[in-house]
Motif scaffolding. Structure first.
Motif, mmCIF file in Angstrom:
data_model
loop_
_atom_site.group_PDB
_atom_site.id
_atom_site.type_symbol
_atom_site.label_atom_id
_atom_site.label_comp_id
_atom_site.label_asym_id
_atom_site.label_seq_id
_atom_site.Cartn_x
_atom_site.Cartn_y
_atom_site.Cartn_z
ATOM 1 N N GLY A 65 28.216 47.576 98.175
ATOM 2 C CA GLY A 65 29.292 47.438 97.192
ATOM 3 C C GLY A 65 29.033 48.198 95.913
ATOM 4 O O GLY A 65 28.204 49.115 95.867
ATOM 5 N N THR A 66 29.733 47.780 94.862
ATOM 6 C CA THR A 66 29.610 48.463 93.580
ATOM 7 C C THR A 66 29.586 47.439 92.447
ATOM 8 O O THR A 66 29.982 46.289 92.627
ATOM 9 C CB THR A 66 30.746 49.490 93.375
ATOM 10 N N ILE A 67 29.131 47.876 91.284
ATOM 11 C CA ILE A 67 28.979 46.977 90.138
ATOM 12 C C ILE A 67 30.308 46.671 89.455
ATOM 13 O O ILE A 67 30.410 45.714 88.705
ATOM 14 C CB ILE A 67 28.006 47.571 89.094
ATOM 15 N N LEU A 81 24.671 50.988 85.942
ATOM 16 C CA LEU A 81 25.371 52.096 86.592
ATOM 17 C C LEU A 81 24.460 52.868 87.545
ATOM 18 O O LEU A 81 24.864 53.247 88.644
ATOM 19 C CB LEU A 81 25.974 53.045 85.538
ATOM 20 N N LYS A 102 24.210 51.929 91.166
ATOM 21 C CA LYS A 102 25.253 52.364 92.092
ATOM 22 C C LYS A 102 25.197 53.867 92.335
ATOM 23 O O LYS A 102 25.308 54.307 93.472
ATOM 24 C CB LYS A 102 26.637 51.979 91.536
ATOM 25 N N VAL A 103 25.066 54.657 91.297
ATOM 26 C CA VAL A 103 25.263 56.099 91.464
ATOM 27 C C VAL A 103 23.955 56.881 91.517
ATOM 28 O O VAL A 103 23.956 58.082 91.794
ATOM 29 C CB VAL A 103 26.187 56.686 90.354
ATOM 30 N N THR A 146 20.561 60.850 90.113
ATOM 31 C CA THR A 146 21.260 62.127 90.259
ATOM 32 C C THR A 146 22.715 61.979 89.815
ATOM 33 O O THR A 146 23.247 62.841 89.104
ATOM 34 C CB THR A 146 21.204 62.597 91.725
ATOM 35 N N ILE A 172 24.545 64.012 86.762
ATOM 36 C CA ILE A 172 25.778 64.795 86.939
ATOM 37 C C ILE A 172 26.873 64.284 85.996
ATOM 38 O O ILE A 172 27.568 65.063 85.338
ATOM 39 C CB ILE A 172 26.233 64.731 88.419
ATOM 40 N N MET A 173 27.015 62.962 85.920
ATOM 41 C CA MET A 173 28.046 62.402 85.017
ATOM 42 C C MET A 173 27.769 62.770 83.563
ATOM 43 O O MET A 173 28.683 63.096 82.810
ATOM 44 C CB MET A 173 28.122 60.880 85.188
ATOM 45 N N PHE A 184 26.806 55.331 79.587
ATOM 46 C CA PHE A 184 25.393 55.724 79.715
ATOM 47 C C PHE A 184 24.558 55.035 78.639
ATOM 48 O O PHE A 184 23.564 55.559 78.179
ATOM 49 C CB PHE A 184 25.240 57.236 79.565
ATOM 50 N N GLU A 223 18.958 68.227 95.666
ATOM 51 C CA GLU A 223 19.067 66.769 95.546
ATOM 52 C C GLU A 223 20.246 66.243 96.355
ATOM 53 O O GLU A 223 21.289 66.897 96.439
ATOM 54 C CB GLU A 223 19.285 66.374 94.081
ATOM 55 N N ARG A 241 25.059 60.459 96.618
ATOM 56 C CA ARG A 241 26.092 59.670 97.299
ATOM 57 C C ARG A 241 27.123 59.215 96.292
ATOM 58 O O ARG A 241 26.779 58.811 95.184
ATOM 59 C CB ARG A 241 25.481 58.443 97.974
ATOM 60 N N LEU A 300 34.616 51.271 100.028
ATOM 61 C CA LEU A 300 35.141 50.439 98.957
ATOM 62 C C LEU A 300 36.555 50.872 98.625
ATOM 63 O O LEU A 300 36.809 52.046 98.380
ATOM 64 C CB LEU A 300 34.248 50.592 97.716
ATOM 65 N N ASP A 302 36.489 51.218 93.184
ATOM 66 C CA ASP A 302 35.160 51.490 92.632
ATOM 67 C C ASP A 302 35.363 52.295 91.357
ATOM 68 O O ASP A 302 35.845 53.420 91.405
ATOM 69 C CB ASP A 302 34.332 52.289 93.658
ATOM 70 N N TYR A 341 32.376 58.125 86.374
ATOM 71 C CA TYR A 341 33.420 59.106 86.670
ATOM 72 C C TYR A 341 33.637 59.195 88.183
ATOM 73 O O TYR A 341 32.706 59.016 88.960
ATOM 74 C CB TYR A 341 33.026 60.481 86.114
ATOM 75 N N LEU A 353 33.432 60.909 90.966
ATOM 76 C CA LEU A 353 32.852 62.143 91.516
ATOM 77 C C LEU A 353 33.396 62.434 92.917
ATOM 78 O O LEU A 353 33.478 63.596 93.318
ATOM 79 C CB LEU A 353 31.324 62.044 91.560
#
Lengths: 471, 471
Positions: free
Chosen positions: A411-413, A427, A430-431, A434, A438-439, A458, B175, B178, B183, B186, B190, B192
């Motif tokens: 799942g996700t937060i 965060l 979940k992501v 990396t 990128i974000m 962030f 790298e 994911r 889901l 989500d 951002y 992505l």
């Protein structure tokens, strides 16, 4: 503190009465819908059009002053708390419906329009805009876009991002950028429209949006199904979808929520149920009747204890009340209500609810769970007291473990509330590092001076969490 | 030319037989579905899994060697022509359907799976994946994601971006990242996933995708409506939607296309019609029958000259053939076929077709127009001869003016084909210099060494267009 010449410049742009820095205004804009977070801004500004927003951003950019743009501040992630001070920009004056295009089925609006006002206007024209966050009577379309708001109709109709097809926004530099348009398809370059949706005011200030409208459903039917076995309720959610039926609404309430709601709204709900599902289908009458009949069968196959199908609009409203009043009912219990947003694949709903209950016991805190079961989007909600620091620490530890479980279950937060300040520390779970890198590079490209809603998304290191008493 | 140690490293990763640099292989991978564009790569590599892709990217990153990832290369924007040489990475070995999750209605696939193979597999399980680009018998899902492919069902069901909910990709650095998951909602950071869709291989190499599936429609009906007045056809498109009907398919062919298609497929179409609309509706039987009846009335109100409603699957197929054979029929006419992709708000379809015809006359070139009228997505198609440099110059001038008109009408330079090499000089017309700058900053964040599909999307300056004879 803002320098005097900055204040003069800002007042020149918007006029004397639309820049304020009296203490009452500052305090009013120091918090949002999220409990326990507060920080005073240094000024509050109310632009009337895109040109003013652009001029304001040029001044703030020149002086490197942080800017938090906001609508009604109903978000639940601390997204509009001005944690680094600076200016709060309130978009309420930019609240026009600029156009409804009946040929292209689009509406173009300013960001400050209240969601419900917009929806009612559109429905008056015989059209339909599905995203219906619970806050819609107060929230703005601009805020919905910033947070990519969901709602009760998300399962069948999707969320805000599925309906925004064009944007005008002002960058940190003051430059005005347009993305998308009245276009059902557009692959000219990267999809900046979708990138801006859910970017929580960290990339640009949204000043105009073009929204896709759809024909409204002709008929609707509402039902409740009550289960003594929580797994039966969860299996029903999966079974409905496996039977190729996508209901408009498929909502869940656990036993603690049922008890609180019943006490609040006097609905005569049975208190020995482990879970209640609220189900709505809409569309053509024949289809709706057939789907509701089949869903009833599925509920019976999964040992539902009681099934109520509304036979008219009044009864439907009563059933809906049970779910719609969940947050209000819970908020009455204790001084502080923390509504969370863990989301899992829908097949993991039962497991997630069981984990939430286990975790609540472990930390000795009260957590009621309801939410959008069809989307796998649960709202575990702690009723607590911000003044009790020991309890708040246990609540926070419990939520941390809940997020961990959500991630473990694929799942996700956050499913619809956003990252803001509250989820920033999680965060990366979940992501990944990396994804964060990128974000951050995207943020850097849009806002090299980091003046747009700084400290959000962030904020792990720079988090400033000021616990206050807001009883 | 690749240095020998690079070749050794690449062969070590994939095995001797999966790296090739013989001339035949290089030539085979020097072009794609776009006419008149060709450039030799320096090597072609066929990874078998994500780990190999990651290892390859580390080598290429270290040596700053360009990489073009591709599936079957059916794109029409020069998107996979290796304009700066380097390595072409063919994803065909990574073609597994890793999972179909019947509870969550998702499929997880590798990028090299052929679109049609995937769709047939899914349909065999009683589920539905709507995006159906014309190239689907050859194209890959990975390619569809890179280009955000559309198709004939886009009006009602949306395009590729509406069905991709999770990605695994390899960045330029090697790298692995994911995004998303199984889901439905989500908002953790951002989006992505949506940013990568349609990014044309310039941001990352897609190595796995999680796709949303939906229940299939139970019933379908197909009709043709023929108009002597092109405005009648265009008004019909708008009127259908204004009547709150969203057909599954709403396609358009102009008179030149009708003539060519009829000549090719011997369908007995009337040659004096200005336009034909192909319309399909799907869903529950009652709804479909009602919608088709109402659409027929609308066609009559707008002075349709003839209306044919298919009474069975065989007849429907015959009607569909008229539209499906458009490209093949046109390709027979002259040695070179250039299929373009101008898109406008659907209310502007008639105006756009008239402008295209005016421009074709002005430049003395043959342009037939067909496409997805419901989406406003037209495919003006020039039949020409790459060897005739004078004519090609006129064709290019004509298309330039067509893109200008599309923008003037609130449209875009590409609705579903992508920017690639062909549209790069025109991207700024749609997104502005600010949009270009923001997009370049995103590219810079993902791929600081500019080794992922360099020269695409922003290729205005560095464009290398090698006209060759591919009769």
């Amino acid at each position: 503190m803002l320098e005097n010449d900055v204040k003069i410049k800002l007042r020149q742009i918007v006029g004397e009465s639309h820049f304020k820095d009296d203490m009452e205004t500052l305090v009013t804009h120091s918090y949002d819908g999220t409990p326990m977070l507060q920080q005073l801004p240094e000024g509050v500004i109310y632009p009337k059009d895109t040109a003013q927003v652009s001029a304001i951003m040029k001044v703030l950019s020149e002086h490197r002053i942080p800017l938090v743009s906001r609508g009604s501040g109903t978000n639940l992630c601390g997204g509009t708390v001005p944690v680094q001070g600076g200016i709060v920009m309130v978009m309420h004056r930019m609240n026009a419906i600029l156009e409804v295009d009946m040929q292209n089925l689009t509406a173009t609006v300013q960001p400050g329009i209240i969601t419900k006002t917009f929806i009612e206007h559109i429905e008056g024209l015989g059209l339909f805009y599905p995203p219906d966050p619970s806050s819609m009577a107060i929230s703005t379309i601009g805020g919905n876009i910033a947070e990519c708001s969901g709602g009760l109709r998300g399962l069948k109709y999707g969320t805000t991002k599925d309906y925004v097809i064009g944007l005008e926004c002002v960058l940190a530099s003051g430059e005005i950028m347009r993305t998308g348009g009245k276009l059902m398809k557009d692959v000219a370059g990267y999809d900046l429209t979708k990138l801006l949706i859910g970017s929580e005011g960290t990339l640009a200030v949204i000043t105009e949006a073009t929204l896709k409208l759809i024909p409204p459903p002709k008929y609707k039917k509402t039902m409740l199904a009550m289960f003594k076995d929580i797994y039966g309720a969860a299996r029903t959610v999966s079974a409905i979808i496996e039977n190729r039926i996508i209901p408009a609404t498929l909502e869940f309430m656990d036993n603690p929520t049922i008890r609180v709601v019943n006490d609040f709204a006097k609905l005569g709900l049975p208190l020995d149920m482990a879970a209640i599902l609220l189900i709505e289908q809409d569309g053509e009458m024949e289809t709706v009747e057939r789907d509701i009949a089949r869903i009833s069968e599925i509920c019976q196959e999964e040992q539902a204890d009681q099934i109520s199908i509304a036979s008219n609009q009044e009864e439907a409203l009563k059933l809906l009340t049970a779910r719609r009043s969940a947050f209000t009912a819970l908020a009455r219990l204790r001084p502080t209500t923390i509504l969370e947003d863990a989301t899992v694949p829908r097949s993991e709903i039962a497991e997630m609810v069981l984990q939430i209950n286990r975790i609540a016991l472990k930390y000795n805190v009260q957590i009621c769970t309801f939410g959008h079961a069809g989307d796998g989007n649960l709202h575990p909600t702690a009723t607590t007291d911000a003044r009790d620091h020991d309890e708040i620490e246990r609540v926070e530890a419990a939520f941390e473990e809940i997020f961990e479980e959500a991630i473990r279950l694929g799942g996700t937060i956050t499913g619809e509330h956003g990252v803001g300040l509250v989820k920033a520390p999680f965060l990366e779970w979940k992501v990944g590092s990396t994804g964060i890198a990128i974000m951050k590079s995207i943020k850097q490209g849009f806002d090299p001076l980091n003046i747009l809603n700084p400290g959000k998304m962030f904020a792990k290191e720079s988090r400033r969490r000021v616990v206050i008493d807001r009883v």
